[in-house]
Scaffold this active site. Sequence first.
Site, short mmCIF file in Angstrom:
data_model
loop_
_atom_site.label_atom_id
_atom_site.label_comp_id
_atom_site.label_asym_id
_atom_site.label_seq_id
_atom_site.Cartn_x
_atom_site.Cartn_y
_atom_site.Cartn_z
N ASP A 35 0.82 -1.20 0.00
CA ASP A 35 0.00 0.00 0.00
C ASP A 35 0.86 1.26 0.00
O ASP A 35 2.06 1.21 0.27
CB ASP A 35 -0.90 0.01 1.24
CG ASP A 35 -2.15 -0.82 1.04
OD1 ASP A 35 -2.48 -1.11 -0.13
OD2 ASP A 35 -2.79 -1.19 2.04
N LYS A 56 -1.87 3.15 -5.40
CA LYS A 56 -2.42 4.20 -6.26
C LYS A 56 -3.69 3.67 -6.89
O LYS A 56 -3.69 2.99 -7.91
CB LYS A 56 -1.42 4.59 -7.35
CG LYS A 56 -0.13 5.20 -6.80
CD LYS A 56 0.70 5.78 -7.95
CE LYS A 56 2.07 6.22 -7.47
NZ LYS A 56 3.04 5.08 -7.43
N MET A 172 -8.30 7.98 10.31
CA MET A 172 -8.70 8.46 8.99
C MET A 172 -9.62 9.67 9.09
O MET A 172 -10.63 9.77 8.41
CB MET A 172 -9.36 7.32 8.20
CG MET A 172 -8.36 6.20 7.89
SD MET A 172 -9.08 4.79 7.00
CE MET A 172 -9.82 3.86 8.32
#
Lengths: 259, 259
Positions: A35, A56, A172
């Site tokens: 990742d 990506k 996040m």
Amino acid sequence: MTGTVYLVGAGPGAPDLLTLRAARLLERAEVVFYDALVHPDTIALAVNAHRVDVGKRSGSRATAQRFINKRLIDAAHKYAVVVRLKGGDPMLFGRAREEIDALQQAGVTVEIVPGITAALGASADLGVSLTERGISRSVTFVTPRISNESADTRASNWALAALAADTAVIYMARGQAAAVAATLIALGKPAHTPVAVVENASRTDAVKRIGVLGNLPALAAQLGGGPAIIVMGEVLRNATKTSGAIDAIVATTLSSLQG
Amino acid sequence: MTGTVYLVGAGPGAPDLLTLRAARLLERAEVVFYDALVHPDTIALAVNAHRVDVGKRSGSRATAQRFINKRLIDAAHKYAVVVRLKGGDPMLFGRAREEIDALQQAGVTVEIVPGITAALGASADLGVSLTERGISRSVTFVTPRISNESADTRASNWALAALAADTAVIYMARGQAAAVAATLIALGKPAHTPVAVVENASRTDAVKRIGVLGNLPALAAQLGGGPAIIVMGEVLRNATKTSGAIDAIVATTLSSLQG
């Protein structure tokens, strides 16, 4: 003969916070799918492997996930040791379920190698224990679901989980700090609740800011573009006092909120 | 000249789930103070160190903690590299706050080296992600506070935190499974909520049982004397289906509850 896919946690960022098991697997790996957030020094341990960047993502997340699943299955039909390297721990906010399901449905054996999750990297950076006798016996790790930029006062499961625990770590939350703070305050959390934001936890370029919930948006605005998490709770009350090893702390106190 | 005390997480049990940083520190350590749950192979990495078992606590816990604090401070005045090795991660249920405070008050530099916490070892053992898209975006790690063997339906912070999260991991619940289940059910959690118990997470002698909250006491009774944690939540719904790599699972389904 089908290979094994190892879902491996790369840890919170610092390459030497990888486990011994993960390091040995990387040395044995024939192909590694990694990742975006994995440190280059960690990927470099896979000296004999084809190294494939799947961080990506193009198209929708679901499309990208299906594409990764397919590549893992294909690789398991070609190689004995396939490593899927994820930031943090695969089983915490790592979408492991989707990869495990796809692989098992294809008859591929999956093994999980845990990694240190970002919350624990941030806790170490801050010098603040997430639990503390008499202060905190519960810690929630949560990702917010923010529908718009304003406070979301509907019964938000993520917010209720954060509020019910003595300490909350919000993953996040990049770019959502204002809505996170507004939602939690609207649901009754005091604006003077201690918070910290940590960007690039455990890395040499980690950035830490400590303050209160009411000025969380201002704290978050001081971060760069790296992955960031928010810590909230009374365990942070004395963080400025005990942060001898921390360089970058700007203690933002109640007075600045009131000023 | 005062040494540095490193609070080091030894991980969940398997010696190769130690971090590279921790392994290197152990090799450099002049003295290591270790807890009862740390694997002997991990302690053996400290080839040059005096190795001190501080896991056998005598007297009250507070007395024992003060004694450990004093030994760490004394060691820092004698050695440059002092390692305090704890099971799991030091900052999650590791009483790190008390040791950090004592050391800093004595002018001793403290550094934290994170470790993999038991919940993530158990998650890997079970092959079950603690988070899952559409199912779980919050995970609470909690220790119960049980005042007696019956259900505690007063507003128990630990229980409310466990109930508010999509997934709950209950640490240090050994011997309290009956009271934990009774309390959570009395507060409204359905008896058919999926649960798992994992003893000796990540070790070769790990024992895993999967069932439902209503028969948690029976599941826990099947464990031995090792450290155990409880996992609860819908993420476990398909655990028996996806546990191909798990040997010891006895799937205890709703029918057994009803039968």
